[in-house]
Design a protein around this motif. Structure first.
Motif, mmCIF file in Angstrom:
data_model
loop_
_atom_site.group_PDB
_atom_site.id
_atom_site.type_symbol
_atom_site.label_atom_id
_atom_site.label_comp_id
_atom_site.label_asym_id
_atom_site.label_seq_id
_atom_site.Cartn_x
_atom_site.Cartn_y
_atom_site.Cartn_z
ATOM 1 N N GLY A 45 0.797 -1.293 -0.133
ATOM 2 C CA GLY A 45 0.012 -0.072 -0.032
ATOM 3 C C GLY A 45 0.872 1.436 0.142
ATOM 4 N N ALA A 46 2.276 1.265 0.051
ATOM 5 C CA ALA A 46 2.980 2.296 -0.021
ATOM 6 C C ALA A 46 2.612 3.050 1.428
ATOM 7 N N THR A 47 1.870 2.481 2.410
ATOM 8 C CA THR A 47 1.313 3.055 3.715
ATOM 9 C C THR A 47 2.462 3.551 4.581
ATOM 10 N N VAL A 48 2.465 4.834 4.897
ATOM 11 C CA VAL A 48 3.261 5.323 5.957
ATOM 12 C C VAL A 48 2.481 5.132 7.353
ATOM 13 N N ILE A 49 3.335 4.308 8.122
ATOM 14 C CA ILE A 49 2.637 3.894 9.456
ATOM 15 C C ILE A 49 3.275 4.484 10.536
ATOM 16 N N SER A 50 4.185 5.426 10.434
ATOM 17 C CA SER A 50 4.913 6.086 11.489
ATOM 18 C C SER A 50 5.466 7.497 10.886
ATOM 19 N N GLU A 57 4.924 10.585 18.173
ATOM 20 C CA GLU A 57 4.374 9.983 17.132
ATOM 21 C C GLU A 57 3.035 10.827 16.677
ATOM 22 N N ASN A 58 3.041 11.381 15.338
ATOM 23 C CA ASN A 58 2.076 12.179 14.732
ATOM 24 C C ASN A 58 0.914 11.476 14.205
ATOM 25 N N LEU A 59 1.077 9.920 13.886
ATOM 26 C CA LEU A 59 0.176 9.113 13.293
ATOM 27 C C LEU A 59 -0.282 8.273 14.148
ATOM 28 N N TRP A 60 -1.845 7.875 13.919
ATOM 29 C CA TRP A 60 -2.471 7.014 14.776
ATOM 30 C C TRP A 60 -2.346 5.456 13.948
ATOM 31 N N LEU A 61 -2.180 4.552 14.678
ATOM 32 C CA LEU A 61 -2.207 3.198 13.989
ATOM 33 C C LEU A 61 -2.757 2.152 14.759
ATOM 34 N N SER A 62 -3.739 1.296 14.270
ATOM 35 C CA SER A 62 -4.540 0.516 15.176
ATOM 36 C C SER A 62 -3.631 -0.465 15.680
ATOM 37 N N SER A 63 -3.952 -1.245 16.977
ATOM 38 C CA SER A 63 -2.968 -2.034 17.454
ATOM 39 C C SER A 63 -3.378 -3.379 16.840
ATOM 40 N N ASN A 64 -4.696 -3.424 15.965
ATOM 41 C CA ASN A 64 -5.067 -4.534 15.503
ATOM 42 C C ASN A 64 -4.862 -4.311 13.828
ATOM 43 N N ALA A 65 -4.137 -3.455 13.284
ATOM 44 C CA ALA A 65 -3.819 -3.253 11.911
ATOM 45 C C ALA A 65 -2.928 -4.464 11.465
ATOM 46 N N ASN A 66 -3.393 -4.888 10.147
ATOM 47 C CA ASN A 66 -2.509 -5.887 9.430
ATOM 48 C C ASN A 66 -1.345 -5.594 8.738
ATOM 49 N N LEU A 67 0.016 -5.865 9.060
ATOM 50 C CA LEU A 67 1.111 -5.333 8.455
ATOM 51 C C LEU A 67 1.535 -6.595 7.718
ATOM 52 N N GLU A 68 0.809 -7.659 7.357
ATOM 53 C CA GLU A 68 1.196 -8.727 6.452
ATOM 54 C C GLU A 68 0.789 -8.839 5.104
ATOM 55 N N GLY A 69 0.229 -7.925 4.797
ATOM 56 C CA GLY A 69 -0.175 -7.565 3.302
ATOM 57 C C GLY A 69 -1.490 -8.431 3.014
ATOM 58 N N LYS A 70 -2.327 -8.509 3.962
ATOM 59 C CA LYS A 70 -3.452 -9.577 3.939
ATOM 60 C C LYS A 70 -4.778 -8.633 3.627
ATOM 61 N N LYS A 71 -4.729 -7.228 3.995
ATOM 62 C CA LYS A 71 -5.674 -6.333 3.852
ATOM 63 C C LYS A 71 -5.258 -4.854 3.911
ATOM 64 N N ALA A 72 -6.045 -3.998 3.698
ATOM 65 C CA ALA A 72 -5.608 -2.440 3.988
ATOM 66 C C ALA A 72 -5.329 -2.091 5.300
ATOM 67 N N PRO A 78 -2.704 5.709 4.361
ATOM 68 C CA PRO A 78 -3.084 4.773 3.152
ATOM 69 C C PRO A 78 -3.284 5.745 1.970
ATOM 70 N N VAL A 79 -2.833 5.244 0.800
ATOM 71 C CA VAL A 79 -3.041 5.774 -0.514
ATOM 72 C C VAL A 79 -4.415 5.502 -1.395
ATOM 73 N N VAL A 80 -5.277 6.279 -1.379
ATOM 74 C CA VAL A 80 -6.339 5.940 -2.129
ATOM 75 C C VAL A 80 -6.177 6.310 -3.504
ATOM 76 N N PHE A 81 -6.426 5.306 -4.546
ATOM 77 C CA PHE A 81 -6.581 5.350 -5.734
ATOM 78 C C PHE A 81 -6.977 4.225 -6.498
ATOM 79 N N PRO A 82 -7.655 4.264 -7.795
ATOM 80 C CA PRO A 82 -8.232 5.263 -8.465
ATOM 81 C C PRO A 82 -9.527 5.691 -8.189
ATOM 82 N N ASN A 83 -10.271 5.256 -6.909
ATOM 83 C CA ASN A 83 -11.515 5.636 -6.511
ATOM 84 C C ASN A 83 -11.643 5.900 -4.956
#
Length: 316
Positions: A45-50, A57-72, A78-83
């Motif tokens: 996702g090219a997602t900045v997580i920190s 720390e300026n960004l909030w990250l869920s303690s249950n965020a999936n960082l294994e490439g299984k879901k957003a 997160p980068v939204v594209f193309p909708n």
């Protein structure tokens, strides 16, 4: 070519003194400045997580965020594209998932450069830019079938002592035009949502998704939070929206060639309904202020390109 109002300016490289450091482990790229400021970007996702400055720390990250490439990834940028949002029926993006494929695809790390940093930094010792790329070659077969256009995305994340800049360049590599929307879905960490207000909203119309997507005029210059907020503020004439805590400036979102901003907080009921939103009272510690181009569609002709982004500044 769509002209940008704030074009990056060249850096003057510095070869003296401590230099920024960059580390990539194949899943995440981490960059740090001699000052201790740092940024972490997942290739998924090219997602900045920190993004940290002055030890905060300026960004909030869920303690249950999936960082294994299984879901957003739930949190960060997160980068939204193309909708944006659920894809509309009878549109070229109609077979794509909510918020498109940018945030659920594996991007390539293109390397580090100090050739430009926008309004960030004055030399290579106090700023560093990380570049990431996405083309149809990176997409799953399902996504390529759902959106069969030829394109290339270059996403640049520049860390400096003055803030964090994210820029997205979209290029139509094919022989037919396509429509798209894009947005940086930024989750900011804040100490207490009851003490927060977002300013810079005077005279801006917004779409309220809580009220059946009806349109309204902003009442005054600020927004406070007393329940679920899900609004698309559109067609800003000024470029800065700010987050204040106890009436003191905390964070600025400066739009570059992006006229819209989404403001979101799920509140108690919404957080409980989102499986990967943890802790469930985390809505008290976050607010999304999301620069984007989501009111309508941008049409990109064959071999044309579009570039836009944001600069985030912390007052800590």
């Amino acid at each position: 070519m769509v002209e940008r109002s704030h074009k990056p300016s060249a850096l003057t490289p510095s070869t003296t003194g401590p230099q920024p450091t960059v580390h990539s482990d194949g899943k995440k790229v981490t960059a740090s400045l001699p000052s201790g400021d740092s940024v972490e970007v997942m290739l998924y996702g090219a997602t900045v997580i920190s993004w940290k400055n002055n030890g905060h720390e300026n960004l909030w990250l869920s303690s249950n965020a999936n960082l294994e490439g299984k879901k957003a990834i739930r949190g960060g940028v997160p980068v939204v594209f193309p909708n944006f949002g659920p894809a509309p029926k009878d549109h070229a993006t109609s077979s794509l998932p909510q918020h498109g494929f940018g945030r659920i695809s594996n991007w390539e790390y293109l390397g580090t450069t100090s050739s430009e940093s926008g309004n960030q930094g004055k030399g290579s010792d106090d700023s560093i830019r990380l570049d990431f790329g996405l083309t149809p070659n990176n997409l799953s077969d399902e996504m390529k079938k759902a959106w069969s256009y030829e394109f290339s995305l270059q996403y640049s994340v520049t860390l400096s002592k003055d803030g964090l800049q994210t820029m997205l360049n979209v290029r139509n590599e094919g022989d037919k035009p396509f429509d798209f929307q894009t947005l940086f879905h930024t989750y900011f960490a804040i100490p207490d949502i009851s003490k927060v207000k977002v300013t810079g909203l005077s005279g801006v119309r917004y779409i309220d998704k809580i009220l059946n997507a009806t349109e309204h005029d902003s009442k005054g210059n600020e927004l406070r939070f007393e329940g679920t907020v899900d609004r698309v503020y559109k067609s800003f004439t000024q470029d800065t929206t700010s987050i204040l805590v106890d009436d003191k400036p905390r964070l600025d979102v400066i739009r570059d060639n992006m006229q819209d901003t989404v403001i979101w907080n799920p509140w108690k009921e919404g957080a409980e309904a989102i499986a990967d939103f943890e802790p469930k009272d985390g809505y008290k510690k976050m607010v999304c202020v999301e620069a984007g181009a989501v009111n309508g569609w941008i049409t990109l002709e064959s071999q044309d390109s579009f570039e836009a982004g944001q600069i985030l500044k912390s007052h800590l």
